[in-house]
Scaffold this motif. Structure first.
Motif, short mmCIF file in Angstrom:
data_model
loop_
_atom_site.label_atom_id
_atom_site.label_comp_id
_atom_site.label_asym_id
_atom_site.label_seq_id
_atom_site.Cartn_x
_atom_site.Cartn_y
_atom_site.Cartn_z
N LYS A 86 0.85 -1.20 0.00
CA LYS A 86 0.00 0.00 0.00
C LYS A 86 0.88 1.24 0.00
CE LYS A 86 -3.94 -2.20 2.28
NZ LYS A 86 -4.85 -2.20 3.46
N THR A 87 1.65 1.33 -1.07
CA THR A 87 2.51 2.49 -1.28
C THR A 87 2.09 3.15 -2.59
OG1 THR A 87 4.10 0.98 -2.33
CG2 THR A 87 4.52 1.59 -0.04
N THR A 88 2.66 4.31 -2.87
CA THR A 88 2.31 4.99 -4.12
C THR A 88 2.71 4.15 -5.33
OG1 THR A 88 2.83 7.08 -2.98
CG2 THR A 88 2.44 7.18 -5.36
N TRP A 89 3.90 3.56 -5.22
CA TRP A 89 4.42 2.73 -6.30
C TRP A 89 5.05 1.47 -5.71
CZ3 TRP A 89 2.96 4.95 -10.74
CH2 TRP A 89 2.85 6.33 -10.80
N HIS A 90 5.03 0.38 -6.50
CA HIS A 90 5.73 -0.84 -6.09
C HIS A 90 6.50 -1.35 -7.32
CE1 HIS A 90 5.70 -4.54 -3.26
NE2 HIS A 90 6.80 -4.54 -4.00
N ILE A 91 7.80 -1.54 -7.13
CA ILE A 91 8.69 -1.97 -8.21
C ILE A 91 9.30 -3.32 -7.84
CG2 ILE A 91 10.82 -1.44 -9.47
CD1 ILE A 91 10.21 1.54 -8.91
N GLY A 92 9.32 -4.23 -8.80
CA GLY A 92 10.00 -5.51 -8.61
C GLY A 92 11.31 -5.54 -9.38
N MET A 93 12.36 -6.02 -8.73
CA MET A 93 13.66 -6.22 -9.39
C MET A 93 13.93 -7.71 -9.45
SD MET A 93 15.99 -3.22 -7.60
CE MET A 93 17.42 -3.62 -8.61
N LYS B 76 1.34 -9.96 -9.66
CA LYS B 76 1.78 -9.22 -8.47
C LYS B 76 1.22 -7.80 -8.45
CE LYS B 76 4.22 -12.59 -6.80
NZ LYS B 76 3.86 -13.26 -5.53
N ASN B 77 0.75 -7.33 -9.60
CA ASN B 77 0.16 -5.98 -9.71
C ASN B 77 1.15 -4.86 -9.40
OD1 ASN B 77 -2.51 -6.79 -10.46
ND2 ASN B 77 -2.85 -7.41 -8.33
N TYR B 78 2.46 -5.14 -9.61
CA TYR B 78 3.45 -4.09 -9.41
C TYR B 78 3.31 -3.03 -10.51
CZ TYR B 78 5.93 -7.16 -6.08
OH TYR B 78 6.28 -7.96 -5.02
N ASP B 79 3.90 -1.89 -10.25
CA ASP B 79 3.85 -0.80 -11.23
C ASP B 79 4.96 -0.87 -12.25
OD1 ASP B 79 1.62 0.91 -10.02
OD2 ASP B 79 2.99 0.63 -8.31
N TYR B 80 6.03 -1.63 -11.97
CA TYR B 80 7.16 -1.76 -12.89
C TYR B 80 7.98 -2.97 -12.48
CZ TYR B 80 11.17 -0.28 -15.79
OH TYR B 80 12.16 -0.21 -16.73
N VAL C 94 6.15 -6.43 -21.61
CA VAL C 94 4.77 -5.96 -21.49
C VAL C 94 4.84 -4.44 -21.32
CG1 VAL C 94 2.64 -6.02 -20.13
CG2 VAL C 94 3.96 -8.12 -20.47
N ALA C 95 3.92 -3.74 -21.96
CA ALA C 95 3.96 -2.28 -21.91
C ALA C 95 3.24 -1.69 -20.70
CB ALA C 95 3.36 -1.70 -23.19
N ASN C 96 2.15 -2.33 -20.25
CA ASN C 96 1.34 -1.74 -19.17
C ASN C 96 0.80 -2.80 -18.22
OD1 ASN C 96 -0.05 0.22 -17.71
ND2 ASN C 96 -1.88 0.06 -18.99
N PRO C 97 1.27 -2.82 -16.97
CA PRO C 97 2.40 -2.03 -16.48
C PRO C 97 3.70 -2.56 -17.07
CG PRO C 97 1.69 -3.52 -14.78
CD PRO C 97 0.68 -3.65 -15.89
N PRO C 98 4.74 -1.75 -17.16
CA PRO C 98 5.96 -2.15 -17.87
C PRO C 98 6.69 -3.32 -17.20
CG PRO C 98 5.87 0.22 -17.57
CD PRO C 98 4.83 -0.36 -16.68
#
Length: 394
Positions: free
Chosen positions: A153-160, A184-188, A201-205
């Motif tokens: 529950k943050t503004t953005w979530h990024i997976g590496m 996972k519904n991450y933003d990137y 994938v383009a969206n989300p990238p």
């Protein structure tokens, strides 16, 4: 929000497939992996990004040098002085058991060997969760995605993630499926391991940044990093080239001539017409329609004399260098070789396959990395080169 996604720096990595060349050119090529990353850091500072991500393979473990380690630390310190956080994980080439930062500056966050999530609060008060893990061994065959948490529950979530899309076999590099990443519904997703930059994938990238500098002919084309910026509730990646050197193959139909000097001028002009002004081009020439040339000139092409002469003529060229010359011959093998064309083609189809090449080169491989490189050779090029050797008149 604005950040940089890069991976697979392979600092101080050896360059493969190069012949002898002027020392000044070799120094430029050898330092190109350093130069590419320095450009990324330059851009990060100039653009005042919020943070930088490196998704694995900063070094080649078997050839990691003190110079590479020192250079990377100094670049991290430049980011530190600019107050730019750096998040990194280790991949299959620089795998290690993580014990803290190992002397890296205070701005660096190193992901441990288990999936963890860290959160950063930006100057605009947006929060960003970043999840990832580092390899502790060369191969990871288990699917790592089950250990990544759902979106925070943050503004953005990024997976590496340093890994490869799951295949039917040989899943040694943290195998995953696209659907798992999307679930996972991450933003990137900031991916590493594949050296060609691409959006899965383009969206989300879901994005492979590729390596910033191509290191052999199979890594041709542009290389760089992704600059990612927020637009509304989306993150938009934009590719930025930074490679100092590019590899290219130029196909040239031979002219009809018996004059060697005329042919060499013709080939040089074709290269000039084909290459870009920047970055520097490492060129492989593929000569077609060689049957228009005299037998004597064909022999000089095949045995390497023409290549050596072109290299000497262009020793001071600051835009391109011809590192290889191949002759494509469509005619059947000459009868003097005592080889029947049908039998040759049958044998070639059986020999020039990945499994057979791996078997034949196993005794030459001193380590797993070299074995991997031997099994990813350009088999069509290898077949052509072998055919040329069989045609040689000794």
């Amino acid at each position: 929000m604005r950040f940089i996604h890069t991976a697979d720096l392979h600092l101080d990595s050896p360059f493969l497939g190069l012949t002898a060349m002027p020392r000044s050119l070799w120094k430029r090529i050898h330092s190109s992996t350093f130069t590419a990353f320095q450009k990324i850091v330059d851009d990060a500072i100039e653009l005042q990004v919020d943070f930088v991500l490196i998704s694995g393979d900063i070094y080649d473990r078997d050839s990691q040098s003190i110079a590479a380690t020192d250079f990377f630390t100094r670049q991290c310190e430049r980011l530190n002085q600019a107050q730019i956080p750096l998040y990194l994980l280790y991949g299959n080439h620089d795998y290690q058991v993580v014990h803290g930062k190992d002397g890296l500056p205070a701005n660096v966050y190193v992901f441990g060997n288990r999936v963890t999530t860290t959160t950063i609060t930006l100057a605009n008060h947006e929060t960003v969760a970043i999840s990832g893990f580092s390899y502790d061994q060369r191969w990871i065959s288990e699917d790592p995605l089950i250990k990544y948490p759902p979106k925070r529950k943050t503004t953005w979530h990024i997976g590496m993630l340093h890994g490869a899309v799951q295949q039917n076999q040989d899943n040694h590099y943290a195998p995953f499926t696209i659907s798992e990443l999307e679930a996972k519904n991450y933003d990137y997703w900031a991916l590493g391991h594949i050296h060609k930059h691409q959006l899965l994938v383009a969206n989300p990238p879901i994005v492979y940044s590729g390596n910033p500098q191509g290191r052999h002919k199979n890594e041709a084309g542009q290389h760089g990093y992704y600059l990612v910026e927020s637009q509304g509730n989306k993150l938009i990646p934009q590719f930025k080239p930074v490679a100092e050197i590019e590899w290219s193959t130029i196909k040239v139909a031979a002219m009809s001539t018996a004059n060697l000097a005329e042919l060499e001028r013709f080939l040089s002009q074709k290269v000039i017409e084909a290459v870009k002004k920047t970055p520097f081009q490492l060129v492989e020439l593929l000569i077609t329609k060689s049957d228009q040339l005299s037998p004597a000139i064909q022999h000089l092409l095949i045995n390497g004399d023409v290549l050596e002469h072109l290299q000497r003529q262009n020793a001071d060229n600051n835009q391109w260098w011809i590192y290889n010359l191949l002759v494509h011959q469509s005619n059947s093998l000459p009868s003097m070789t005592d080889l029947d064309e049908d039998y040759w083609q049958q044998a070639a189809n059986e020999v020039f396959v990945p499994a057979k090449i791996a078997e034949l080169t196993a005794s030459l491989a001193r380590n797993a990395d070299l074995a991997s490189k031997l099994t990813t050779l350009d088999l069509q090029q290898l077949k052509r080169a072998t055919t040329q050797l069989l045609r040689r008149e000794d």
